[in-house]
Design an enzyme around this catalytic site. Structure first.
Site, mmCIF file in Angstrom:
data_model
loop_
_atom_site.group_PDB
_atom_site.id
_atom_site.type_symbol
_atom_site.label_atom_id
_atom_site.label_comp_id
_atom_site.label_asym_id
_atom_site.label_seq_id
_atom_site.Cartn_x
_atom_site.Cartn_y
_atom_site.Cartn_z
ATOM 1 N N ASP A 124 4.638 14.551 18.632
ATOM 2 C CA ASP A 124 3.637 13.942 17.762
ATOM 3 C C ASP A 124 3.541 14.736 16.457
ATOM 4 O O ASP A 124 3.229 15.924 16.476
ATOM 5 C CB ASP A 124 2.299 13.970 18.518
ATOM 6 C CG ASP A 124 1.167 13.342 17.719
ATOM 7 O OD1 ASP A 124 1.393 12.888 16.577
ATOM 8 O OD2 ASP A 124 0.042 13.329 18.250
ATOM 9 N N ILE A 125 3.777 14.068 15.351
ATOM 10 C CA ILE A 125 3.792 14.783 14.060
ATOM 11 C C ILE A 125 2.418 15.348 13.703
ATOM 12 O O ILE A 125 2.320 16.357 13.010
ATOM 13 C CB ILE A 125 4.352 13.873 12.938
ATOM 14 C CG1 ILE A 125 4.801 14.732 11.745
ATOM 15 C CG2 ILE A 125 3.352 12.812 12.521
ATOM 16 C CD1 ILE A 125 5.634 14.004 10.739
ATOM 17 N N ASN B 256 2.032 2.652 3.889
ATOM 18 C CA ASN B 256 2.371 1.388 3.225
ATOM 19 C C ASN B 256 1.875 1.476 1.776
ATOM 20 O O ASN B 256 1.143 2.400 1.436
ATOM 21 C CB ASN B 256 1.801 0.200 4.000
ATOM 22 C CG ASN B 256 0.307 0.280 4.127
ATOM 23 O OD1 ASN B 256 -0.393 0.446 3.133
ATOM 24 N ND2 ASN B 256 -0.195 0.205 5.348
ATOM 25 N N GLY C 131 1.137 2.608 13.642
ATOM 26 C CA GLY C 131 2.201 3.598 13.839
ATOM 27 C C GLY C 131 1.775 5.004 13.462
ATOM 28 O O GLY C 131 0.641 5.423 13.725
ATOM 29 N N VAL C 132 2.680 5.695 12.823
ATOM 30 C CA VAL C 132 2.431 7.100 12.486
ATOM 31 C C VAL C 132 1.292 7.217 11.469
ATOM 32 O O VAL C 132 0.505 8.168 11.488
ATOM 33 C CB VAL C 132 3.754 7.777 12.028
ATOM 34 C CG1 VAL C 132 4.207 7.334 10.667
ATOM 35 C CG2 VAL C 132 3.631 9.285 12.089
ATOM 36 N N ASP C 133 1.190 6.229 10.591
ATOM 37 C CA ASP C 133 0.120 6.192 9.583
ATOM 38 C C ASP C 133 -1.258 6.198 10.263
ATOM 39 O O ASP C 133 -2.143 7.016 9.933
ATOM 40 C CB ASP C 133 0.311 4.907 8.750
ATOM 41 C CG ASP C 133 -0.473 4.903 7.454
ATOM 42 O OD1 ASP C 133 -1.181 5.886 7.188
ATOM 43 O OD2 ASP C 133 -0.366 3.908 6.709
ATOM 44 N N THR D 245 11.403 3.368 10.505
ATOM 45 C CA THR D 245 12.074 2.927 11.738
ATOM 46 C C THR D 245 11.142 2.231 12.732
ATOM 47 O O THR D 245 11.571 1.846 13.820
ATOM 48 C CB THR D 245 12.751 4.106 12.472
ATOM 49 O OG1 THR D 245 11.731 5.036 12.864
ATOM 50 C CG2 THR D 245 13.765 4.796 11.600
#
Ligand code: ADP
Length: 264
Positions: A15-16, A29, A37-39, A123
């Protein structure tokens, strides 16, 4: 010895938002107002301060990057970049994806940061094929760290074992043998020896290595290029701050091509 590429770039599965680095990169975006997602994960972990700051940024264009503070994240900063939406591959997606990585790294360097973590930009919801995206990520980051030393550590963070082994394989393949990174390191160290032995400072070190390293195939060629540069310094009796001129670099480049081992 200069650090090897694997000391500069690490592949991480996880997990970033938990990474302890100066900045994590958000695959945002164009509105910069949050998403899935990651955002979504980054905004949840950072808390509402992040969204408030993002509102003041006025969005971000595809391929570009903007920086904010990290709020409740372990990382002090978030660099927001907007990856391209996959449209089949003929709409400049590769170049736009590469510029996400380059612009995020350049912004980190400008902000004097030393470590940065990237997710696999584009991705997820944006549909970029994972393998093609991973290759662009690895190559672009490798190229950047070859010629810029401020950022000591880049983490490429991916989700799942499949993505992890894909990234690892690509980094292994790109960094074995006489990679551009290794040839550049060899040339940098020859330049340091030339500087020390003549008591000079070569002002265009990075430009010299950037021009020549991609054409150098092995240590012998790196050494002979170093010897040629040393001979040029001796012959001109240069002292103090020295700039190796363009025409000399061109000659060296031509002689590397003449050996018939030019790498396309
Ligand atoms: P994009 O819209 O740029 O495609 P996504 O967030 O949808 O961005 O997906 C980008 C990548 O990030 C995907 O490969 C996804 O698996 C991955 N991802 C999602 N959440 C996390 C997270 N918390 N840490 C790291 N990677 C993540």
């Amino acid at each position: 010895m200069a650090p090897g590429i694997k000391e500069r770039i690490s592949i991480i599965e996880g997990d970033i938002t938990t990474q302890l680095v100066d900045a994590i990169v958000n695959a945002a975006n164009p509105s910069l107002l949050g998403g899935g997602g990651v955002d979504g994960a980054i905004h949840r972990a950072a808390g509402p301060g992040l969204l408030a700051e993002c509102r003041r940024l006025g969005g971000c264009r595809t391929g570009e990057a903007k920086i904010t503070r990290g709020y409740r994240l372990p990382s002090r900063f978030v660099i927001h970049t907007v990856g391209p939406v996959w449209k089949g591959g003929d709409s400049g997606e590769d170049e736009l994806l590469a510029s996400c990585y380059r612009n995020a790294l350049a912004l980190a360097e400008l902000s004097d940061l030393r470590s940065i973590a990237f997710p696999a930009i584009s991705t997820g919801a944006y549909g970029f094929p994972m393998e093609r995206a991973a290759r662009i990520a690895v190559r672009t980051v490798m190229k950047y760290v070859t010629y810029h030393t401020t950022i000591g550590k880049v983490l490429l963070v991916c989700r799942g074992n499949a993505a992890y082994s894909l990234y690892t394989d690509i980094l292994d393949k790109e960094s074995t043998g006489n990679s551009e990174y290794q040839m550049a390191q060899a040339l940098f160290s020859h330049l340091s020896m030339i500087e020390a032995s003549h008591g000079i400072r070569v002002k265009n070190r990075v430009a010299i290595v950037h021009t020549l390293a991609p054409a150098i195939r092995n240590d012998i060629q790196a050494l002979s290029t170093g010897i040629s540069l040393n001979n040029w310094v001796s012959a001109t009796g240069a002292y103090g701050e020295v700039t190796v001129p363009e025409n000399i670099l061109q000659k060296l480049l031509d002689s590397l091509k003449d050996t018939g081992v030019w790498r396309e």
